[in-house]
Design a protein around this motif. Structure first.
Motif, PDB file in Angstrom:
ATOM      1  N   MET A 152     -60.446  60.826  26.984  1.00  0.00           N
ATOM      2  CA  MET A 152     -61.169  59.612  26.671  1.00  0.00           C
ATOM      3  C   MET A 152     -60.352  58.417  27.155  1.00  0.00           C
ATOM      4  O   MET A 152     -59.181  58.298  26.831  1.00  0.00           O
ATOM      5  N   SER A 153     -60.967  57.563  27.932  1.00  0.00           N
ATOM      6  CA  SER A 153     -60.264  56.353  28.328  1.00  0.00           C
ATOM      7  C   SER A 153     -60.422  55.310  27.220  1.00  0.00           C
ATOM      8  O   SER A 153     -61.416  55.281  26.502  1.00  0.00           O
ATOM      9  N   MET A 154     -59.418  54.489  27.103  1.00  0.00           N
ATOM     10  CA  MET A 154     -59.365  53.529  26.015  1.00  0.00           C
ATOM     11  C   MET A 154     -59.991  52.207  26.457  1.00  0.00           C
ATOM     12  O   MET A 154     -59.641  51.664  27.490  1.00  0.00           O
ATOM     13  N   SER A 155     -60.915  51.695  25.647  1.00  0.00           N
ATOM     14  CA  SER A 155     -61.519  50.406  25.960  1.00  0.00           C
ATOM     15  C   SER A 155     -60.528  49.283  25.662  1.00  0.00           C
ATOM     16  O   SER A 155     -59.536  49.466  24.952  1.00  0.00           O
ATOM     17  N   LYS A 156     -60.811  48.125  26.197  1.00  0.00           N
ATOM     18  CA  LYS A 156     -59.985  46.944  25.959  1.00  0.00           C
ATOM     19  C   LYS A 156     -59.962  46.620  24.456  1.00  0.00           C
ATOM     20  O   LYS A 156     -58.931  46.239  23.906  1.00  0.00           O
ATOM     21  N   GLU A 157     -61.096  46.807  23.792  1.00  0.00           N
ATOM     22  CA  GLU A 157     -61.189  46.532  22.360  1.00  0.00           C
ATOM     23  C   GLU A 157     -60.334  47.520  21.559  1.00  0.00           C
ATOM     24  O   GLU A 157     -59.707  47.153  20.571  1.00  0.00           O
ATOM     25  N   PHE A 158     -60.333  48.789  21.994  1.00  0.00           N
ATOM     26  CA  PHE A 158     -59.535  49.811  21.308  1.00  0.00           C
ATOM     27  C   PHE A 158     -58.050  49.478  21.427  1.00  0.00           C
ATOM     28  O   PHE A 158     -57.297  49.571  20.449  1.00  0.00           O
ATOM     29  N   ALA A 159     -57.618  49.093  22.617  1.00  0.00           N
ATOM     30  CA  ALA A 159     -56.217  48.707  22.827  1.00  0.00           C
ATOM     31  C   ALA A 159     -55.873  47.503  21.948  1.00  0.00           C
ATOM     32  O   ALA A 159     -54.790  47.448  21.348  1.00  0.00           O
TER      33      ALA A 159
END
Length: 103
Positions: free
Chosen positions: A1-8
């Motif tokens: 799963m790639s991490m979204s900007k919001e998740f980071a």
């Protein structure tokens, strides 16, 4: 799963919250309230799949041992890792040292 900007961003806020709680020895603070408000806003921007990941982890923002390091997340290094010092004008630390010795 790639991490979204919001998740980071949410992960950064988790670390800030952990550090804030650690600095205040678990006592409430205005800084903690601000971080929690920002986390709440960020949470609403997360896709459902990323919210699900965070729900399965459970809370990670309470330092249970005041001598412990903050939680390690895949997107960040431990706070205790040394930062590389920039040897401006030199290609290596040895060159900087030798330059000082020659002066």
């Amino acid at each position: 799963m790639s991490m979204s900007k919001e998740f980071a961003r949410y992960r950064r806020l988790e670390r800030r919250l952990w550090m804030t709680r650690w600095r205040h020895e678990g006592e409430e603070s205005a800084e903690e309230d601000e971080i929690l408000d920002e986390m709440e806003l960020t949470w609403t921007d997360l896709p459902e799949s990323e919210q699900a990941v965070l729900r399965t982890e459970g809370p990670r923002c309470w330092p249970t041992d005041m001598s412990a390091l903050p939680p390690q997340f895949a997107d960040a290094r431990y706070v205790s890792e040394p930062e590389a010092w920039a040897y401006e004008g030199f290609v290596s630390p040895l060159q900087a040292i030798l330059s000082t010795d020659a002066a």
